[in-house]
Design a protein around this motif. Structure first.
Motif, PDB file in Angstrom:
ATOM      1  N   UNK A 304     -17.805   7.971  10.782  1.00  0.00           N
ATOM      2  CA  UNK A 304     -16.545   8.499  10.252  1.00  0.00           C
ATOM      3  C   UNK A 304     -15.331   7.843  10.879  1.00  0.00           C
ATOM      4  N   UNK A 305     -15.511   7.244  12.063  1.00  0.00           N
ATOM      5  CA  UNK A 305     -14.404   6.613  12.794  1.00  0.00           C
ATOM      6  C   UNK A 305     -14.891   5.260  13.298  1.00  0.00           C
ATOM      7  N   UNK A 306     -14.140   4.194  13.029  1.00  0.00           N
ATOM      8  CA  UNK A 306     -14.490   2.863  13.522  1.00  0.00           C
ATOM      9  C   UNK A 306     -13.336   2.295  14.328  1.00  0.00           C
ATOM     10  N   UNK A 307     -13.643   1.453  15.295  1.00  0.00           N
ATOM     11  CA  UNK A 307     -12.629   0.821  16.117  1.00  0.00           C
ATOM     12  C   UNK A 307     -13.263  -0.251  16.972  1.00  0.00           C
ATOM     13  N   UNK A 308     -12.545  -0.687  17.994  1.00  0.00           N
ATOM     14  CA  UNK A 308     -13.055  -1.759  18.836  1.00  0.00           C
ATOM     15  C   UNK A 308     -12.878  -1.465  20.302  1.00  0.00           C
ATOM     16  N   UNK A 309     -13.804  -1.994  21.112  1.00  0.00           N
ATOM     17  CA  UNK A 309     -13.729  -1.855  22.562  1.00  0.00           C
ATOM     18  C   UNK A 309     -13.464  -3.248  23.148  1.00  0.00           C
ATOM     19  N   UNK A 310     -14.062  -3.575  24.274  1.00  0.00           N
ATOM     20  CA  UNK A 310     -13.737  -4.798  25.017  1.00  0.00           C
ATOM     21  C   UNK A 310     -13.742  -6.037  24.118  1.00  0.00           C
ATOM     22  N   UNK A 311     -12.677  -6.805  24.226  1.00  0.00           N
ATOM     23  CA  UNK A 311     -12.585  -8.055  23.484  1.00  0.00           C
ATOM     24  C   UNK A 311     -11.966  -7.942  22.114  1.00  0.00           C
ATOM     25  N   UNK A 312     -11.718  -6.723  21.619  1.00  0.00           N
ATOM     26  CA  UNK A 312     -11.159  -6.576  20.280  1.00  0.00           C
ATOM     27  C   UNK A 312      -9.629  -6.542  20.323  1.00  0.00           C
ATOM     28  N   UNK A 313      -9.029  -7.156  19.331  1.00  0.00           N
ATOM     29  CA  UNK A 313      -7.581  -7.320  19.288  1.00  0.00           C
ATOM     30  C   UNK A 313      -7.019  -6.759  17.987  1.00  0.00           C
ATOM     31  N   UNK A 314      -5.748  -7.011  17.789  1.00  0.00           N
ATOM     32  CA  UNK A 314      -5.089  -6.562  16.556  1.00  0.00           C
ATOM     33  C   UNK A 314      -5.804  -7.105  15.318  1.00  0.00           C
ATOM     34  N   UNK A 315      -6.266  -8.341  15.377  1.00  0.00           N
ATOM     35  CA  UNK A 315      -6.911  -8.951  14.211  1.00  0.00           C
ATOM     36  C   UNK A 315      -8.208  -8.228  13.848  1.00  0.00           C
ATOM     37  N   UNK A 316      -8.940  -7.803  14.848  1.00  0.00           N
ATOM     38  CA  UNK A 316     -10.150  -7.024  14.571  1.00  0.00           C
ATOM     39  C   UNK A 316      -9.795  -5.740  13.821  1.00  0.00           C
ATOM     40  N   UNK A 317      -8.777  -5.041  14.294  1.00  0.00           N
ATOM     41  CA  UNK A 317      -8.407  -3.759  13.697  1.00  0.00           C
ATOM     42  C   UNK A 317      -7.886  -3.947  12.279  1.00  0.00           C
ATOM     43  N   UNK A 318      -7.213  -5.040  12.021  1.00  0.00           N
ATOM     44  CA  UNK A 318      -6.730  -5.313  10.664  1.00  0.00           C
ATOM     45  C   UNK A 318      -7.891  -5.392   9.673  1.00  0.00           C
ATOM     46  N   UNK A 319      -8.944  -6.100  10.066  1.00  0.00           N
ATOM     47  CA  UNK A 319     -10.104  -6.232   9.185  1.00  0.00           C
ATOM     48  C   UNK A 319     -10.849  -4.909   9.057  1.00  0.00           C
ATOM     49  N   UNK A 320     -10.976  -4.181  10.169  1.00  0.00           N
ATOM     50  CA  UNK A 320     -11.651  -2.887  10.114  1.00  0.00           C
ATOM     51  C   UNK A 320     -10.899  -1.932   9.179  1.00  0.00           C
ATOM     52  N   UNK A 321      -9.587  -1.997   9.230  1.00  0.00           N
ATOM     53  CA  UNK A 321      -8.756  -1.143   8.373  1.00  0.00           C
ATOM     54  C   UNK A 321      -9.036  -1.434   6.898  1.00  0.00           C
ATOM     55  N   UNK A 322      -9.172  -2.690   6.560  1.00  0.00           N
ATOM     56  CA  UNK A 322      -9.458  -3.056   5.166  1.00  0.00           C
ATOM     57  C   UNK A 322     -10.832  -2.546   4.733  1.00  0.00           C
ATOM     58  N   UNK A 323     -11.791  -2.625   5.646  1.00  0.00           N
ATOM     59  CA  UNK A 323     -13.129  -2.116   5.336  1.00  0.00           C
ATOM     60  C   UNK A 323     -13.114  -0.601   5.161  1.00  0.00           C
ATOM     61  N   UNK A 324     -12.371   0.077   6.026  1.00  0.00           N
ATOM     62  CA  UNK A 324     -12.328   1.547   5.983  1.00  0.00           C
ATOM     63  C   UNK A 324     -11.684   2.052   4.702  1.00  0.00           C
ATOM     64  N   UNK A 325     -10.714   1.327   4.191  1.00  0.00           N
ATOM     65  CA  UNK A 325      -9.995   1.771   2.993  1.00  0.00           C
ATOM     66  C   UNK A 325     -10.913   1.893   1.782  1.00  0.00           C
ATOM     67  N   UNK A 326     -11.932   1.038   1.720  1.00  0.00           N
ATOM     68  CA  UNK A 326     -12.812   1.051   0.544  1.00  0.00           C
ATOM     69  C   UNK A 326     -14.168   1.710   0.825  1.00  0.00           C
ATOM     70  N   UNK A 327     -14.343   2.252   2.031  1.00  0.00           N
ATOM     71  CA  UNK A 327     -15.646   2.827   2.414  1.00  0.00           C
ATOM     72  C   UNK A 327     -15.802   4.254   1.888  1.00  0.00           C
ATOM     73  N   UNK A 328     -17.050   4.599   1.555  1.00  0.00           N
ATOM     74  CA  UNK A 328     -17.365   5.985   1.220  1.00  0.00           C
ATOM     75  C   UNK A 328     -17.480   6.797   2.502  1.00  0.00           C
ATOM     76  N   UNK A 329     -17.083   8.046   2.436  1.00  0.00           N
ATOM     77  CA  UNK A 329     -17.060   8.877   3.630  1.00  0.00           C
ATOM     78  C   UNK A 329     -18.465   9.376   3.960  1.00  0.00           C
ATOM     79  N   UNK A 330     -18.761   9.481   5.265  1.00  0.00           N
ATOM     80  CA  UNK A 330     -20.017  10.089   5.719  1.00  0.00           C
ATOM     81  C   UNK A 330     -19.847  11.601   5.755  1.00  0.00           C
ATOM     82  N   UNK A 331     -20.765  12.295   5.109  1.00  0.00           N
ATOM     83  CA  UNK A 331     -20.794  13.756   5.177  1.00  0.00           C
ATOM     84  C   UNK A 331     -21.818  14.143   6.245  1.00  0.00           C
TER      85      UNK A 331
END
Length: 602
Positions: A304-331
């Motif tokens: 339900x929540x995605x993000x990044x830990x060590x080594x992840x930057x703004x660019x990682x989050x930008x791509x994750x955001x695009x993926x999250x926008x079109x993802x189906x929600x986990x119930x």
């Protein structure tokens, strides 16, 4: 826990994005010693380079800039710059006295940033999560290989340390609290207990996220627990989410997040490292590479929540955001209530499942040999008895130190700490057994797994009963309830069911205690004593078991099997035969578990 917070509604509608690595972003600024000190800590006696948390005070413009970059990239939740802002970690920089100032400053900075974005786009709220790291010490393991019973920090110390940090983050205005990168479940239980106490004192609660880290492909934490065992150990707390972060990359975490997602009714999160570290300890996985694995998690509806830990930057989050926008929600799945215990490994106790042998030989009251070994401080041989029980089929270990010749509280702590260093024993749950309340609590503070308390009763009245139950629940344990009230011990069918029904109603309806974590002991009493009034004790017990299983939903039933045959002490052959016949009928009636010597069952 108040579920009216808007984050609950959002998580039911879409996947949320957590920010990336604060430390990685700070490294890009190339700060030297002076860069960390600025003009705020010019005279501080200790070196400060690398103490990222103080930048919220000395270089707030940098921290705000990083927060804003992640928010611009699409993060719904940003973490405060407080991963190490606790008294343990700050002691390395001679700054434990600044813990409150660092946390409140970091919380207010993050809130300023989200407030700006929320004003510009009220339709998409952004949240601040107060980050609480694991500290640099472990309560479950000894840092000294020559002294496995030693602990560099205790549950009580951690509880105080976490309370201080949580209160500062709360007062600073965070929307959520995030206990993260957990490598020792006992540390996490201390944190959750502190947070629970904080919410009680503030008369207000916040959603709490919990994220742990596994250290190898087997999926165990540094302190040895499996994913299943960890989940059972912390599920007593009404979490917003539970998840995995750090340690490994997304690819390596795939099997573990899948297991977690299927086992829990909480929302789930994952924010991995940018791949495995290279030879220099750096993280090389590019955003596009990492996104391949994150997308798989979303396609399988595991998180339900995605993000990044060590080594992840703004660019990682930008791509994750695009993926999250079109993802189906986990119930989240509906998890049927059932007793679920754990040591280093999980022990689910399904309704109608196998009978659980509770090894009784590590009890000074029931084993003269064990009592002698503890009095002689011969702990190696005492541990060997525990090991033998597990090898013979005990799936829970009962530990009791109640002896007039012993300091029971001290011995309980020593033995449980030593037991934790023996994986072949510590894999099973522990039943902390004592007639003394202080001993029970001391024992619980040593268990990273979900154990059992043996026992509490209505003997001292309803208020004391409920107070004790609340503490046991807060410590993440199941409880054995004796059929004993203000009038004494139940010794017939009617009294047994009367007391058990009353205790169940109090715990469930008034104490909000999970019914699946209640284990009744309706008193196995001695038969064949020569007194006619004792002749029906066994039959009444078996009838009581059937009544409890039918009328008190999800509750388990246990008992001390050897009590049945005390009148035949010295004649083990007859005693063992009596136990087997009794168990045959009691298990058919619904007896889940019992205190037995697994090596002495026919």
């Amino acid at each position: 826990m108040n579920k009216s917070h808007p984050v609950y509604e959002l998580l039911q509608a879409r996947v949320l994005v957590l920010d990336g690595a604060m430390g990685t972003m700070i490294q890009q600024y190339g700060l030297d010693e002076q860069g960390y000190r600025s003009d705020v800590f010019t005279s501080h006696p200790s070196a400060l380079k690398g103490n990222n948390d103080i930048l919220s005070i000395s270089r707030p413009e940098i921290i705000k800039e990083i927060h804003n970059q992640f928010l611009e990239a699409g993060a719904d939740i940003i973490e405060t710059n407080t991963f190490n802002a606790n008294a343990v970690s700050m002691a390395d920089y001679k700054m434990p006295h600044l813990v409150r100032d660092i946390n409140t400053a970091a919380a207010r900075l993050a809130k300023e940033c989200t407030a700006g974005f929320n004003r510009s786009d009220p339709s998409r709220p952004r949240f601040v999560a107060g980050a609480m790291g694991p500290t640099g010490k472990t309560a479950s393991l000894s840092p000294d290989v020559n002294d496995p019973g030693f602990r560099a920090v205790t549950f009580d110390q951690l509880n105080k340390i976490y309370y201080e940090q949580a209160e500062a983050l709360f007062d600073g205005g965070t929307d959520l609290l995030l206990v993260e990168t957990v490598f020792d479940t006992l540390n996490a239980k201390a944190a959750l207990s502190a947070i629970n106490r904080l919410f009680y004192n503030k008369q207000k609660s916040l959603p709490v996220m919990l994220s742990f880290t596994v250290t190898d492909a087997s999926g165990r934490t540094l302190s040895g627990q499996t994913v299943e065992a960890f989940l059972y150990s912390v599920s007593h707390f009404p979490l917003l989410s539970i998840g995995l972060n750090c340690a490994m990359g997304a690819k390596e975490l795939s099997v573990h997040i899948e297991e977690l997602s299927h086992r829990t009714g909480f929302f789930t999160s994952i924010y991995p490292n940018a791949g495995l570290p290279n030879q220099l300890g750096e993280y090389d996985e590019r955003p596009e590479e990492m996104a391949v694995h994150i997308e798989k998690f979303l396609q399988k509806k595991l998180v339900n929540i995605i993000g990044g830990c060590c080594g992840t930057t703004r660019k990682h989050i930008e791509i994750f955001h695009k993926l999250a926008r079109k993802a189906e929600v986990r119930i989240p799945p509906v998890i049927k209530p059932a007793l679920r215990l754990s040591g280093l490994e999980g022990l689910p106790v399904p309704e109608g499942g196998d009978f659980i042998n509770i090894g009784e030989r590590t009890n000074v009251s029931g084993s003269r040999k064990f009592a002698r070994l503890i009095r002689e401080e011969n702990y190696d041989e005492a541990l060997a008895i525990a090991r033998e029980q597990v090898e013979n089929g005990a799936r829970v270990i009962d530990v009791n130190m109640d002896d007039a010749m012993l300091d029971a509280e001290k011995e309980m702590v020593i033995f449980l700490n030593l037991l934790a260093a023996e994986p072949d024993i510590a894999k099973v749950p522990v039943m902390v057994d004592s007639s003394k309340w202080t001993v029970l609590i001391a024992g619980l503070k040593c268990l990273q797994g979900k154990g059992m308390v043996n026992s509490i009763s209505l003997k001292e009245g309803e208020n004391a009963f409920l107070e004790q139950a609340a503490i046991i629940k807060d410590m993440g344990a199941a409880v054995v309830v004796m059929a004993f009230d203000e009038q004494g011990q139940a010794d017939n069918f009617e009294r047994r069911i009367e007391i058990c029904k009353r205790a169940y109603d109090l715990l469930v309806n008034k104490g909000n205690f999970p019914p699946e974590d209640i284990i009744f002991d309706p008193n196995i009493l001695t038969i064949c004593t020569g007194m006619e009034e004792h002749d029906n004790y066994a039959v009444d017990f078996i009838k009581s078991v059937g009544w409890i299983k039918k009328n008190l939903p999800y509750a388990s039933v246990s008992g001390g099997i050897s009590n049945l045959s005390f009148s035949f002490r010295g004649n083990n052959h007859i005693r063992e035969a009596m136990h087997v016949v009794f168990l045959y009928h009691a298990i058919k009636a619904g007896l889940n578990m019992g205190l037995v010597n697994p090596g002495a069952l026919m």
